[in-house]
Write a protein that holds these residues in place. Structure first.
Motif, PDB file in Angstrom:
ATOM      1  N   UNK A 180      -1.957   3.417   9.617  1.00  0.00           N
ATOM      2  CA  UNK A 180      -1.123   3.647   8.428  1.00  0.00           C
ATOM      3  C   UNK A 180       0.169   4.359   8.813  1.00  0.00           C
ATOM      4  N   UNK A 181       0.062   5.339   9.683  1.00  0.00           N
ATOM      5  CA  UNK A 181       1.264   6.045  10.146  1.00  0.00           C
ATOM      6  C   UNK A 181       2.205   5.091  10.871  1.00  0.00           C
ATOM      7  N   UNK A 182       1.643   4.193  11.685  1.00  0.00           N
ATOM      8  CA  UNK A 182       2.465   3.229  12.418  1.00  0.00           C
ATOM      9  C   UNK A 182       3.248   2.322  11.474  1.00  0.00           C
ATOM     10  N   UNK A 183       2.692   2.083  10.296  1.00  0.00           N
ATOM     11  CA  UNK A 183       3.336   1.196   9.317  1.00  0.00           C
ATOM     12  C   UNK A 183       4.167   1.956   8.288  1.00  0.00           C
ATOM     13  N   UNK A 184       4.233   3.277   8.420  1.00  0.00           N
ATOM     14  CA  UNK A 184       5.056   4.084   7.521  1.00  0.00           C
ATOM     15  C   UNK A 184       4.416   4.406   6.188  1.00  0.00           C
ATOM     16  N   UNK A 237       0.833  -1.205   0.000  1.00  0.00           N
ATOM     17  CA  UNK A 237       0.000   0.000   0.000  1.00  0.00           C
ATOM     18  C   UNK A 237       0.866   1.253   0.000  1.00  0.00           C
ATOM     19  N   UNK A 238       0.540   2.188  -0.883  1.00  0.00           N
ATOM     20  CA  UNK A 238       1.239   3.473  -0.950  1.00  0.00           C
ATOM     21  C   UNK A 238       0.573   4.539  -0.087  1.00  0.00           C
ATOM     22  N   UNK A 239      -0.767   4.466   0.016  1.00  0.00           N
ATOM     23  CA  UNK A 239      -1.514   5.546   0.644  1.00  0.00           C
ATOM     24  C   UNK A 239      -2.747   4.997   1.339  1.00  0.00           C
ATOM     25  N   UNK A 240      -3.012   5.495   2.538  1.00  0.00           N
ATOM     26  CA  UNK A 240      -4.250   5.166   3.253  1.00  0.00           C
ATOM     27  C   UNK A 240      -5.112   6.417   3.286  1.00  0.00           C
ATOM     28  N   UNK A 245      -0.425  13.438   5.815  1.00  0.00           N
ATOM     29  CA  UNK A 245       0.460  13.863   4.726  1.00  0.00           C
ATOM     30  C   UNK A 245      -0.279  14.705   3.689  1.00  0.00           C
ATOM     31  N   UNK A 246      -1.545  14.363   3.443  1.00  0.00           N
ATOM     32  CA  UNK A 246      -2.352  15.064   2.441  1.00  0.00           C
ATOM     33  C   UNK A 246      -3.752  15.302   2.993  1.00  0.00           C
ATOM     34  N   UNK A 295       1.983   6.614   3.568  1.00  0.00           N
ATOM     35  CA  UNK A 295       1.484   7.968   3.403  1.00  0.00           C
ATOM     36  C   UNK A 295       0.015   7.978   3.799  1.00  0.00           C
ATOM     37  N   UNK A 296      -0.440   9.113   4.309  1.00  0.00           N
ATOM     38  CA  UNK A 296      -1.821   9.225   4.776  1.00  0.00           C
ATOM     39  C   UNK A 296      -2.519  10.420   4.151  1.00  0.00           C
ATOM     40  N   UNK A 297      -3.819  10.258   3.954  1.00  0.00           N
ATOM     41  CA  UNK A 297      -4.645  11.320   3.397  1.00  0.00           C
ATOM     42  C   UNK A 297      -5.960  11.364   4.161  1.00  0.00           C
TER      43      UNK A 297
END
Length: 185
Positions: free
Chosen positions: A153-157, A139-142, A170-171, A159-161
């Motif tokens: 998602x942040x815990x797993x590194x 996964x690239x983005x959650x 992140x977005x 990107x977040x939106x």
């Protein structure tokens, strides 16, 4: 781009229908107040309003009877789904309820996998379901509408939106119309 999606409030505008049902059960609490608390989480709203077991059962019954017409997809989200390489969902919603709406709007085929409450993973913000999906699909983005949706998602590194939410991510998006202008790696 491989995207992990939340369901309620992210893909589909479900909270107005949920707030309406909660307001009916609570008889006297406004839909707006219910909406505000539900946007934190359903558990938060239930605790905030000190709902009894009977009220919770009535609320869940009313929720299960909501027609898909009352839970439309957000404008332009389908455009994003079409352009992603892989889409997956992680939701606390049950499998039947999730598929009822996805099938109604013809969205089911956009998703490689749909992880629901029926899969037995712990509830968000526990990262177990996100980790499972990330290991399988890289996964690239959650994308989510609540802080609760992006914590794992942040815990797993990843990107977040956040959609229609200004908490740290992140977005941030107010609309999906400009998704690929805003979400740039």
């Amino acid at each position: 781009m491989n995207i992990l999606w939340d369901y309620d409030g992210t893909l589909f505008d479900t909270y107005p229908a949920y707030a309406k049902r909660m307001s009916l059960v609570l008889n006297g609490v406004s839909e707006e107040d219910c909406y505000t608390q539900l946007k934190v989480s359903a558990t938060h709203a239930i605790n905030h309003f000190r709902m009894t077991e009977a009220q919770i059962n009535e609320y869940n019954l009313l929720i299960s009877r909501i027609s898909p017409e009352e839970m439309p997809p957000f404008d332009h989200v389908e455009d994003v789904l079409k352009q992603a390489d892989y889409n997956v969902i992680m939701t606390h919603k049950d499998q039947e309820g999730a598929h009822k709406v996805l099938d109604y709007y013809g969205f089911t085929t956009y998703f490689r996998e749909i992880v629901t409450a029926d899969h037995g993973f712990p509830r968000k913000p526990d990262p177990a379901a996100y980790e499972y999906l990330h290991n399988k699909y890289r996964i690239d983005l959650a994308v989510g509408d609540r802080e609760l949706d992006i914590i794992p998602a942040k815990q797993l590194g990843m990107y977040t939106c956040l959609f229609q939410n200004d908490k740290p991510a992140d977005f941030h998006l107010k609309s999906y119309r400009n998704f690929f202008d805003v979400v740039i790696f």
